[in-house]
Design an enzyme around this catalytic site. Structure first.
Site, PDB file in Angstrom:
ATOM      1  N   THR A   1      12.619  29.225 -54.889  1.00 46.19           N
ATOM      2  CA  THR A   1      12.300  28.443 -56.035  1.00 46.19           C
ATOM      3  C   THR A   1      12.253  26.784 -55.723  1.00 46.19           C
ATOM      4  O   THR A   1      11.460  26.214 -56.600  1.00 46.19           O
ATOM      5  CB  THR A   1      12.982  28.874 -57.335  1.00 46.19           C
ATOM      6  OG1 THR A   1      14.413  28.621 -57.039  1.00 46.19           O
ATOM      7  CG2 THR A   1      12.783  30.339 -57.637  1.00 46.19           C
TER       8      THR A   1
ATOM      9  N   HIS B   1      21.664  31.044 -58.378  1.00 43.69           N
ATOM     10  CA  HIS B   1      21.094  31.327 -57.291  1.00 43.69           C
ATOM     11  C   HIS B   1      20.937  32.932 -57.032  1.00 43.69           C
ATOM     12  O   HIS B   1      20.017  33.405 -56.519  1.00 43.69           O
ATOM     13  CB  HIS B   1      21.638  30.899 -55.949  1.00 43.69           C
ATOM     14  CG  HIS B   1      21.807  29.364 -55.962  1.00 43.69           C
ATOM     15  ND1 HIS B   1      23.198  28.806 -56.240  1.00 43.69           N
ATOM     16  CD2 HIS B   1      20.956  28.321 -55.754  1.00 43.69           C
ATOM     17  CE1 HIS B   1      23.138  27.667 -56.061  1.00 43.69           C
ATOM     18  NE2 HIS B   1      21.685  27.303 -55.889  1.00 43.69           N
TER      19      HIS B   1
ATOM     20  N   CYS C   1      19.491  31.676 -62.535  1.00 41.47           N
ATOM     21  CA  CYS C   1      18.102  30.997 -63.019  1.00 41.47           C
ATOM     22  C   CYS C   1      17.049  31.866 -63.426  1.00 41.47           C
ATOM     23  O   CYS C   1      16.716  32.665 -62.473  1.00 41.47           O
ATOM     24  CB  CYS C   1      17.910  30.052 -62.289  1.00 41.47           C
ATOM     25  SG  CYS C   1      16.374  29.176 -62.563  1.00 41.47           S
TER      26      CYS C   1
ATOM     27  N   GLU D   1      20.352  31.693 -52.570  1.00 42.66           N
ATOM     28  CA  GLU D   1      18.995  32.420 -53.279  1.00 42.66           C
ATOM     29  C   GLU D   1      18.160  33.251 -52.637  1.00 42.66           C
ATOM     30  O   GLU D   1      17.615  34.532 -52.963  1.00 42.66           O
ATOM     31  CB  GLU D   1      18.343  31.213 -53.976  1.00 42.66           C
ATOM     32  CG  GLU D   1      16.864  31.493 -54.566  1.00 42.66           C
ATOM     33  CD  GLU D   1      16.039  30.732 -55.058  1.00 42.66           C
ATOM     34  OE1 GLU D   1      14.803  30.989 -54.904  1.00 42.66           O
ATOM     35  OE2 GLU D   1      16.333  29.693 -55.203  1.00 42.66           O
TER      36      GLU D   1
ATOM     37  N   HIS E   1      25.068  24.281 -57.187  1.00 47.06           N
ATOM     38  CA  HIS E   1      25.493  23.488 -55.914  1.00 47.06           C
ATOM     39  C   HIS E   1      25.674  22.272 -56.064  1.00 47.06           C
ATOM     40  O   HIS E   1      25.109  21.244 -55.762  1.00 47.06           O
ATOM     41  CB  HIS E   1      24.274  23.709 -55.020  1.00 47.06           C
ATOM     42  CG  HIS E   1      24.471  24.993 -53.976  1.00 47.06           C
ATOM     43  ND1 HIS E   1      23.534  25.436 -53.288  1.00 47.06           N
ATOM     44  CD2 HIS E   1      25.349  25.720 -53.930  1.00 47.06           C
ATOM     45  CE1 HIS E   1      23.662  26.484 -52.569  1.00 47.06           C
ATOM     46  NE2 HIS E   1      24.989  26.830 -52.929  1.00 47.06           N
TER      47      HIS E   1
ATOM     48  N   SER F   1      23.143  21.529 -51.742  1.00 43.61           N
ATOM     49  CA  SER F   1      22.048  21.862 -52.711  1.00 43.61           C
ATOM     50  C   SER F   1      20.746  21.583 -51.814  1.00 43.61           C
ATOM     51  O   SER F   1      20.341  20.443 -51.510  1.00 43.61           O
ATOM     52  CB  SER F   1      22.067  20.726 -53.693  1.00 43.61           C
ATOM     53  OG  SER F   1      20.818  20.717 -54.454  1.00 43.61           O
TER      54      SER F   1
END
Length: 304
Positions: free
Chosen positions: A179, A89, A112, A142, A58, A234
């Site tokens: 997260t 994500h 991630c 995500e 992002h 983001s």
């Protein structure tokens, strides 16, 4: 006279030059560095053409750089040949399975590792759970991916107000986190749900997020103005902005182009932090621009 001295770049009168301090933890986290590395390696070694399913990270500036290098960003997985990079994500589980069935499409999973960990937690608890609460933003990619691992049992709670709508139940409510959530919001939501049900919590907030938030909060408490650098899309950058705004005057900018010279008038201390998806080169441009506009002295925050 003062204006003329500054214009020539000579030493400005003492007391007029603000000090810039950068947060100890700012910019690219491990997961983002890994994703960018995988993307660059795919351009060199991958099967052409190279695509990314949604923005890899992002940050529009870094995504733009990768697109210029040859990675085309797709809104939907309409391709069947080449190399397809999965965003940091993550993507919904069913979509992942569908992509794996395309034999001529090379999949590079840049999810991630901390997001993968959260996905695995949900996948593991889903069979015995009646309700799984994900503390996070409903529309964030995500979170949408996390929901897909819960066998239809996930409920997304963004804040305390949403948590207060949960009805009393005898079932155990399992709680995990996006997260990039703040520990404070996670804790507040958990405390509200505890009033109506037994809970089992899994703190899946990544350490890099916590470190950036803590460093930004400490720095914001010592400066007159904070610049939070990162994509407007983001989530972790927005939370840095929220945290810093509670301490001092704060501006969320994406790049040096967003900076207004008027912000630094009569300011003695300027702080800079950046989201986990913000590359060093964007932070450097911001630092240079602030220095140009205010003749500031730049230092690095040396926390122990």
């Amino acid at each position: 006279m003062k204006k003329e001295i500054c214009k020539k770049g000579h030493n400005a009168p003492q007391g007029l030059i603000p000090k810039i301090t950068e947060a100890k933890n700012a910019g690219f986290c491990f997961g983002v560095k890994r994703a960018v590395r995988l993307a660059e390696e795919s351009l060199k070694k991958g099967v052409a053409p190279v695509y990314a399913l949604g923005p890899i990270i992002h940050n529009p500036q870094e995504v733009g750089r990768l697109e210029k290098a040859g990675i085309k960003t797709l809104k939907s997985p309409s391709v069947s040949k080449g190399t397809l990079i999965l965003r940091t994500h993550g993507i919904p589980l069913c979509l992942h399975y569908k992509l794996l069935k395309k034999p001529e499409l090379k999949i590079v999973d840049a999810t991630c590792p901390f997001v993968t960990r959260a996905q695995n937690v949900i996948k593991k608890i889903a069979p015995q759970a009646e309700v799984i609460v994900i503390v996070g933003e409903k529309e964030h990619p995500e979170v949408k991916a996390l929901v897909s691992y819960g066998m239809g049992k996930c409920k997304v709670i963004e804040n305390v107000a949403s948590a207060q709508k949960i009805k009393k139940t005898k079932d155990i409510i399992y709680i995990v986190s996006q997260t990039t959530q703040t520990p404070e919001n996670f804790k507040k939501v958990v405390n509200v749900i505890k009033k109506v049900a037994k809970v089992k919590t899994y703190n899946t907030i990544c350490r890099a997020t916590f470190d950036r938030q803590s460093a930004a909060q400490r720095l914001a408490g010592t400066v007159d103005i904070m610049l939070v650098v990162g994509g407007k899309n983001s989530g972790n950058t927005r939370r840095l902005y929220e945290i810093c705004s509670g301490k001092t005057k704060t501006y969320h900018i994406e790049s040096a182009k967003d900076i207004n010279a008027k912000w630094f008038k009569n300011k003695k201390n300027v702080g800079i932090t950046a989201g986990a998806s913000t590359p060093d080169w964007v932070i450097a441009e911001v630092r240079r621009r602030v220095k140009e506009l205010s003749l500031a002295v730049v230092t690095k925050n040396k926390e122990k």
